[in-house]
Design a protein around this motif. Structure first.
Motif, PDB file in Angstrom:
ATOM      1  N   PRO A  67      -3.842   1.627 -11.846  1.00 14.20           N
ATOM      2  CA  PRO A  67      -2.826   2.679 -11.708  1.00 14.20           C
ATOM      3  C   PRO A  67      -2.872   3.294 -10.315  1.00 14.20           C
ATOM      4  CG  PRO A  67      -4.695   3.490 -12.970  1.00 14.20           C
ATOM      5  CD  PRO A  67      -4.947   2.030 -12.745  1.00 14.20           C
ATOM      6  N   VAL A  68      -1.699   3.634  -9.781  1.00 13.44           N
ATOM      7  CA  VAL A  68      -1.616   4.272  -8.463  1.00 13.44           C
ATOM      8  C   VAL A  68      -0.735   5.507  -8.558  1.00 13.44           C
ATOM      9  CG1 VAL A  68      -2.020   2.154  -7.154  1.00 13.44           C
ATOM     10  CG2 VAL A  68       0.309   2.771  -7.801  1.00 13.44           C
ATOM     11  N   LYS A  69      -0.967   6.448  -7.654  1.00  8.88           N
ATOM     12  CA  LYS A  69      -0.234   7.710  -7.635  1.00  8.88           C
ATOM     13  C   LYS A  69       1.192   7.510  -7.127  1.00  8.88           C
ATOM     14  CE  LYS A  69      -4.257  10.579  -6.379  1.00  8.88           C
ATOM     15  NZ  LYS A  69      -4.785  11.471  -5.311  1.00  8.88           N
ATOM     16  N   TYR A 128       4.275   9.113  -4.721  1.00 10.02           N
ATOM     17  CA  TYR A 128       4.229   9.694  -3.381  1.00 10.02           C
ATOM     18  C   TYR A 128       3.994  11.196  -3.419  1.00 10.02           C
ATOM     19  CZ  TYR A 128       5.588  11.098   1.311  1.00 10.02           C
ATOM     20  OH  TYR A 128       5.589  11.651   2.572  1.00 10.02           O
ATOM     21  N   LEU A 129       4.679  11.898  -4.310  1.00 16.10           N
ATOM     22  CA  LEU A 129       4.556  13.349  -4.371  1.00 16.10           C
ATOM     23  C   LEU A 129       3.192  13.798  -4.865  1.00 16.10           C
ATOM     24  CD1 LEU A 129       8.097  14.318  -5.736  1.00 16.10           C
ATOM     25  CD2 LEU A 129       7.303  14.225  -3.361  1.00 16.10           C
ATOM     26  N   GLU A 130       2.419  12.871  -5.421  1.00 11.83           N
ATOM     27  CA  GLU A 130       1.075  13.197  -5.901  1.00 11.83           C
ATOM     28  C   GLU A 130      -0.006  12.855  -4.884  1.00 11.83           C
ATOM     29  OE1 GLU A 130       1.125  10.651  -9.231  1.00 11.83           O
ATOM     30  OE2 GLU A 130       2.530  11.865 -10.382  1.00 11.83           O
ATOM     31  N   GLU A 131       0.383  12.237  -3.764  1.00 13.12           N
ATOM     32  CA  GLU A 131      -0.592  11.859  -2.751  1.00 13.12           C
ATOM     33  C   GLU A 131      -1.159  13.113  -2.085  1.00 13.12           C
ATOM     34  OE1 GLU A 131      -1.667   8.904  -2.242  1.00 13.12           O
ATOM     35  OE2 GLU A 131      -0.089   7.391  -2.455  1.00 13.12           O
ATOM     36  N   ASP A 132      -2.428  13.042  -1.676  1.00 14.56           N
ATOM     37  CA  ASP A 132      -3.078  14.165  -1.016  1.00 14.56           C
ATOM     38  C   ASP A 132      -2.352  14.505   0.292  1.00 14.56           C
ATOM     39  OD1 ASP A 132      -4.932  14.147  -3.030  1.00 14.56           O
ATOM     40  OD2 ASP A 132      -6.436  12.995  -1.907  1.00 14.56           O
ATOM     41  N   GLY A 133      -2.034  15.788   0.444  1.00 13.42           N
ATOM     42  CA  GLY A 133      -1.410  16.255   1.676  1.00 13.42           C
ATOM     43  C   GLY A 133       0.102  16.188   1.704  1.00 13.42           C
ATOM     44  N   VAL A 134       0.721  15.679   0.640  1.00 13.39           N
ATOM     45  CA  VAL A 134       2.182  15.565   0.606  1.00 13.39           C
ATOM     46  C   VAL A 134       2.774  16.793  -0.095  1.00 13.39           C
ATOM     47  CG1 VAL A 134       4.129  14.264  -0.333  1.00 13.39           C
ATOM     48  CG2 VAL A 134       2.182  13.056   0.669  1.00 13.39           C
ATOM     49  N   ALA A 187       6.037   2.295  -8.444  1.00 13.26           N
ATOM     50  CA  ALA A 187       5.121   1.591  -7.555  1.00 13.26           C
ATOM     51  C   ALA A 187       4.857   0.189  -8.103  1.00 13.26           C
ATOM     52  CB  ALA A 187       3.808   2.357  -7.437  1.00 13.26           C
ATOM     53  N   GLY A 188       4.911  -0.804  -7.224  1.00 11.25           N
ATOM     54  CA  GLY A 188       4.738  -2.187  -7.643  1.00 11.25           C
ATOM     55  C   GLY A 188       6.030  -2.892  -7.976  1.00 11.25           C
ATOM     56  N   ILE A 229       0.830  -1.197   0.000  1.00 14.11           N
ATOM     57  CA  ILE A 229       0.000   0.000   0.000  1.00 14.11           C
ATOM     58  C   ILE A 229       0.866   1.249   0.000  1.00 14.11           C
ATOM     59  CG2 ILE A 229      -1.929  -1.130   1.156  1.00 14.11           C
ATOM     60  CD1 ILE A 229      -0.942   0.179   3.771  1.00 14.11           C
ATOM     61  N   GLY A 230       0.249   2.386  -0.329  1.00 17.25           N
ATOM     62  CA  GLY A 230       0.914   3.670  -0.194  1.00 17.25           C
ATOM     63  C   GLY A 230       0.649   4.236   1.194  1.00 17.25           C
TER      64      GLY A 230
END
Length: 510
Positions: free
Chosen positions: A319-321, A323-329, A488-489, A241-242
């Motif tokens: 598809p997953v984001k 880290y720098l695209e995660e909300d709040g980062v 990722a992955g 998971i992220g």
């Protein structure tokens, strides 16, 4: 059979002791958080369902919500139905419900702590809990000081020879050595060392404790558990998971502080320690402290450490984001989501054997394991073609999931020719025992209520762990470049591969 009678850390004589906690009140601060909903409240119910809690038990939630007690009780009910390990039984729930209370308020609200004191006193009288109280701080470390100060101000830390008060602290225990010491000063000003329980839930996992059973109950392993036979050790905690919605906590903390400082260094200590004279808390801790005191990261940290940050990719077919695209980062964040370090244990048993610790998010699969890789036989009386695919012998202890032990070795392929191939001999706890393993928090909460300390690290262990990790954190902080990206992955950045390759090794594929 109760967990008290099957715990390998307990002396067999302990079976004569009561197998349930005595009357007490458990107060959970931060009771509306994910940890409480997914782990703590279900664990309390599972303990009650298994007969480990007495009729005289109270559960108090404290949080900044405009709830009445019945609202909180519904929250507990829903959390139990969704996340409990054992079946839901109405009669168990009704008994537990009688002792459930809720106190709304903020940590700086004196009136709220007066209400908390009155609520606990009411439970002491109504449930016969005898003034025995455990305060579970499932809150950010920045709030510890104000909460423990409020507990003292309103007389909630007072005890006599006939009752006890204990405090439970969730990791992280500070963010470096200095802050860990500051945190300890705050807590120790109100609670004696034996009243402070630092929760590292990995130490409550059945297979972590069975690491010691594997070593010390079986003569076959001890003669090869040293630098004469072990080439290196890999300790991995990989998550698929992220960061989810934890950006507020994780960004600025990173994988090293979040996982290596506590979980993985504790696993290292349990793997490398000498046999204790008994499994009493003092003896177990003494051996772990010897390992941590002898452990250090080699000086060339560019060569012996690695950090990475996941970028966008595919996981589980979607598809997953990054880290720098995660909300709040922070888009410019240099927080690592992959951390790997080499640790050398400089004592007679382990001199020359590198321990590689790796923690990461967005890996191909979720796995935590300790793998001892053994040296190759000094002479192989086979041709190169006979052993072309022969790897190294390895003993792998799987902590999660699919808890168990795997032994990898070479065996002859059936047929007339001498052909050796690597095979596995596998043991799984789920397939070998009809009794299911208790969840980690069940064991740890019960041990808090019993006052049984073997699984909880003392402050000295916390400080020794920070002494190992602080130089790495300082080295990374001085770097101008971002952590190396990895898709990722995937199994992490190239620098993590290079770290082992420099010593002639490769990471295991769990």
């Amino acid at each position: 059979m109760s967990i008290l009678s099957t715990n390998p850390l307990r002396d067999p004589q302990d079976r004569r002791l009561p197998q349930i906690a005595g009357p007490c009140v458990l107060v959970i601060f931060g009771v509306t958080g994910d940890l409480s909903r997914k782990k703590l409240m279900p664990a309390v119910y599972d303990l009650a369902n298994r007969g480990m809690l007495p009729p005289g038990f109270g559960l108090v939630g404290f949080a900044r919500r405009d709830w009445a007690t019945q609202d909180f009780a519904q929250q507990v009910h829903d959390a139990v139905k969704e996340n409990a390990r054992t079946e839901f039984r109405e009669e168990v729930w009704e008994q537990l419900l009688e002792g459930i209370r809720f106190v709304p308020g903020t940590f700086d609200d004196d009136d709220a702590f007066i209400r908390l004191r009155d609520t606990i006193q009411e439970l002491d009288n109504a449930r016969g809990t005898g003034g025995n109280h455990a305060f579970y701080l499932s809150i950010p470390p920045s709030s510890f000081e104000i909460v423990v100060s409020q507990l003292k101000r309103h007389g909630l830390t007072e005890r006599t020879e006939h009752n006890w008060n204990r405090v439970v602290i969730e990791k992280p225990f500070g963010h470096d050595l200095a802050s860990a010491r500051d945190l300890n000063e705050v807590v120790s000003s109100l609670f004696d060392p034996h009243e402070v329980f630092r929760i590292d839930h990995y130490l409550g996992k059945e297979t972590v404790q069975n690491m010691m059973a594997l070593r010390f109950a079986n003569q076959m392993f001890e003669p090869i558990w040293n630098n004469h036979y072990v080439s290196h050790v890999q300790i991995t905690m990989a998550e698929d998971i992220g960061i989810g919605g934890r950006a507020g906590y994780y960004d600025g903390i990173g994988a090293a502080r979040d996982v290596i400082q506590n979980h993985l260094l504790q696993l290292l200590a349990l793997t490398a320690m000498e046999e204790p004279t008994s499994f009493e808390a003092s003896q177990l801790r003494a051996e772990k402290k010897k390992v941590l005191a002898a452990a250090r990261v080699p000086e060339n940290m560019d060569l012996h450490t690695a950090r990475g940050q996941y970028c966008a990719g595919w996981q589980g077919g979607r598809p997953v984001k990054g880290y720098l695209e995660e909300d709040g980062v922070d888009p410019a964040s240099n927080t690592e989501t992959y951390a790997a370090i080499r640790v050398d244990v400089e004592n007679r048993r382990w001199a020359g054997v590198p321990f590689y610790l790796r923690a990461a998010k967005r890996m191909p699969r979720r796995v935590t394991e300790v793998a001892l890789s053994f040296k190759r036989a000094p002479h192989l009386p086979f041709t190169a073609t006979d052993t072309e695919d022969l790897g190294v012998n390895a003993l792998v202890m799987r902590i999660q999931p699919d808890e168990g032990v795997t032994l990898r070795f070479g065996a002859k392929v059936p047929g007339t020719q001498m052909e050796i191939r690597e095979v596995s001999m596998d043991f799984g706890y789920g397939g070998s025992f009809t009794e299911s393993s208790p969840e980690a928090y069940e064991r740890l909460i019960l041990d808090v209520l019993l006052g049984d300390p073997p699984l909880f690290p003392l402050q000295e262990e916390v400080e020794l762990s920070w002494k190992i990790l602080d130089p790495v954190i300082e080295h990374w902080a001085a770097q101008t470049e971002q952590p190396q990206p990895y898709v990722a992955g995937s199994w992490g950045p190239q620098c993590g591969i290079d770290m082992l390759a420099a010593d002639g090794f490769t990471w295991r594929r769990p």
